[in-house]
Design an enzyme around this catalytic site. Structure first.
Site, PDB file in Angstrom:
ATOM      1  N   TYR A 197     -68.376  48.632  -4.511  1.00 51.01           N
ATOM      2  CA  TYR A 197     -68.300  48.468  -5.961  1.00 51.01           C
ATOM      3  C   TYR A 197     -66.967  48.930  -6.529  1.00 51.01           C
ATOM      4  O   TYR A 197     -66.570  48.494  -7.601  1.00 51.01           O
ATOM      5  CB  TYR A 197     -69.424  49.265  -6.639  1.00 51.01           C
ATOM      6  N   LYS A 240     -75.288  50.567   8.418  1.00 50.29           N
ATOM      7  CA  LYS A 240     -75.106  49.411   9.304  1.00 50.29           C
ATOM      8  C   LYS A 240     -74.089  49.826  10.361  1.00 50.29           C
ATOM      9  O   LYS A 240     -73.009  49.246  10.501  1.00 50.29           O
ATOM     10  CB  LYS A 240     -74.630  48.210   8.470  1.00 50.29           C
ATOM     11  N   ASP A 246     -80.819  46.216   7.816  1.00 47.38           N
ATOM     12  CA  ASP A 246     -81.635  45.001   7.972  1.00 47.38           C
ATOM     13  C   ASP A 246     -83.056  45.355   8.406  1.00 47.38           C
ATOM     14  O   ASP A 246     -84.042  44.816   7.894  1.00 47.38           O
ATOM     15  CB  ASP A 246     -80.969  43.990   8.930  1.00 47.38           C
ATOM     16  N   ASP A 274     -78.360  49.201  -3.844  1.00 50.99           N
ATOM     17  CA  ASP A 274     -78.624  48.208  -4.898  1.00 50.99           C
ATOM     18  C   ASP A 274     -79.684  47.220  -4.417  1.00 50.99           C
ATOM     19  O   ASP A 274     -80.662  46.937  -5.113  1.00 50.99           O
ATOM     20  CB  ASP A 274     -77.324  47.476  -5.243  1.00 50.99           C
ATOM     21  N   ASP A 296     -84.030  46.999  -5.431  1.00 54.09           N
ATOM     22  CA  ASP A 296     -84.715  45.843  -6.026  1.00 54.09           C
ATOM     23  C   ASP A 296     -85.924  45.473  -5.180  1.00 54.09           C
ATOM     24  O   ASP A 296     -86.985  45.147  -5.692  1.00 54.09           O
ATOM     25  CB  ASP A 296     -83.770  44.627  -6.157  1.00 54.09           C
TER      26      ASP A 296
HETATM   27  C1  IPM Z   1     -78.289  48.066 -10.832  1.00 54.12           C
HETATM   28  C2  IPM Z   1     -77.663  46.772 -11.258  1.00 54.12           C
HETATM   29  C3  IPM Z   1     -76.164  46.973 -11.382  1.00 54.12           C
HETATM   30  C4  IPM Z   1     -75.653  47.346 -10.016  1.00 54.12           C
HETATM   31  C5  IPM Z   1     -75.398  45.754 -11.931  1.00 54.12           C
HETATM   32  C6  IPM Z   1     -75.933  45.324 -13.270  1.00 54.12           C
HETATM   33  C7  IPM Z   1     -73.925  46.020 -12.010  1.00 54.12           C
HETATM   34  O1  IPM Z   1     -77.993  45.754 -10.385  1.00 54.12           O
HETATM   35  O2  IPM Z   1     -78.160  49.071 -11.556  1.00 54.12           O
HETATM   36  O3  IPM Z   1     -78.911  48.086  -9.769  1.00 54.12           O
HETATM   37  O4  IPM Z   1     -75.414  46.466  -9.174  1.00 54.12           O
HETATM   38  O5  IPM Z   1     -75.486  48.535  -9.771  1.00 54.12           O
HETATM   39 MG    MG Z   2     -79.383  46.321  -8.876  1.00 55.25          MG
END
Ligand code: IPM
Ligand code: MG
Length: 364
Positions: free
Chosen positions: A148, A198, A230, A254, A258
């Site tokens: 990032y 990884k 993975d 990240d 999710d």
């Molecule tokens: C999160 C989001 C952010 C990230 C984006 C919106 C930049 O996906 O907070 O997980 O990737 O960190």
């Molecule tokens: Mg995210």
């Protein structure tokens, strides 16, 4: 619930942001006010713009004076950023720069994302109830390093076509501080750390693993396990209840968060805390935001689930203000409301954002 007389005064910088961000923030602030007034605390909300709304208002996703205000505040609350109107890949200013900018500016190196499967919501999980039952994990995502923020990060043209580069770099101190925090958190939980990397491919991951092993020597009471990212994506589906603290680098974190966020039924329920380094005056910057995005398709309709934002405010009370009792009150109220059937559309109900907020306040 009378005033205790030992009330504290806290100033909070509030970035509602874009999409459903302001909708869910409104409910979180109402809940904080209710908790504050019954416990005798005074919360002052300093509302500011970050993300797409800041681009519209000021031409930049995050102003330096707002960073300063965030530094001076006792904590920061953030709704969500982004939306299709700011998505043009060719523009120079993007809402996400505001979010990444405040994380970097406040030095928020650790992002804590707890995932707990609520018994009453097991039917809302995409997994079979037996698989997800008992899940109670905490992802500690490194937040200010890796892909990032690594440089170079740019694109260019060459004879054979377009090219682009991003850089995955980690320095020892960056890995060490987030690993230390993960082990400390595991001591207060189930004494189990899973470090995800990884290392069969990436040098940065081999360094990561080496340093995590070194840190582990200081925590003989903690069981440490290493997983390749993975394999971790499979394990999270196959046996999510087998994990406690999962620590990993920015990009892997990240993606895994999710994935983890849907285990418990809805991403709308999940809070997060981003913490910086403890300063010499004992203060530690903290930013609290739900895991969900700005959901522009339902923005302004009053149907977004405010639970993730409300629970983020609870984390703020516990981690930044030392108000563990008040935090638990909010968490129990949210759990009771959801269990008793007040549910927003993401959980198959028809409660509105504000009626959910009302129900939480009534349950306090
Ligand atoms: C999160 C989001 C952010 C990230 C984006 C919106 C930049 O996906 O907070 O997980 O990737 O960190
Ligand atoms: Mg995210």
């Amino acid at each position: 619930m009378g005033t205790t007389g030992s009330g504290l005064e806290k100033r909070i910088v509030v970035f509602g942001g874009d999409g459903v961000g302001p909708d869910v923030m409104h409910e979180a602030l109402r809940v904080l006010e209710a908790v504050g007034s019954s416990a005798g605390h005074t919360f002052t909300f300093d509302q500011r713009q970050l993300g797409g709304c800041a681009i519209d208002a000021y031409g930049t996703a995050l102003r330096s004076e707002d960073i300063e205000a965030a530094w001076e505040a006792d904590a920061v609350l953030l709704g969500a950023v982004g939306g299709p109107q700011w998505d043009d890949p060719n523009v120079k200013v993007r809402p996400e720069q505001g979010l990444l900018g405040i994380r970097k500016a406040l030095g928020l190196f650790a992002n804590l994302r707890p995932v707990v499967a609520n018994e009453a919501l097991l039917d809302a999980s995409p997994l079979k109830a037996d698989r997800v039952r008992g899940t109670d994990l905490l992802v500690v995502r490194e937040l200010t390093g890796g892909l990032y923020f690594g440089r170079p990060s740019r694109r260019w043209r060459e004879r054979r076509g377009r090219a682009a580069v991003d850089t995955l770099v980690y320095r020892e101190h960056e890995v060490r501080r987030v690993a230390e925090l993960a082990f400390q958190l595991a001591q207060q939980r189930k004494q189990h750390v899973t470090s995800v990397d990884k290392s069969n491919v990436l040098s940065s991951s081999r360094l990561w693993r080496e340093i995590v092993n070194e840190v582990a020597e200081g925590y003989p009471d903690i069981r440490l396990e290493h997983m390749l990212v993975d394999a971790m994506t499979m394990k999270l589906i196959q046996q999510p209840s087998g994990y406690d603290v999962i620590v990993t680098e920015n990009m892997f974190g990240d993606i895994l968060t999710d994935e983890a966020s849907v285990l418990g039924g809805s991403i709308g329920l999940l809070p997060s805390a981003s913490l910086g380094t403890v300063a010499t005056n004992g203060r530690r910057p903290g930013l609290y935001e739900p895991i969900h995005g700005s959901a522009p398709d339902i923005a302004g309709q009053g149907i977004a689930n405010p639970a993730g934002m409300i629970l983020s405010a609870a984390l703020m009370l516990r981690l930044s203000f030392g108000m563990g009792r008040e935090a638990a009150e909010i968490e129990q109220a949210v759990e009771r409301v959801v269990t008793e059937g007040t549910r927003t559309r993401d959980l198959g109900g028809d409660a509105t954002t504000s009626s959910f907020g009302d129900a939480v306040i009534a349950a306090l």
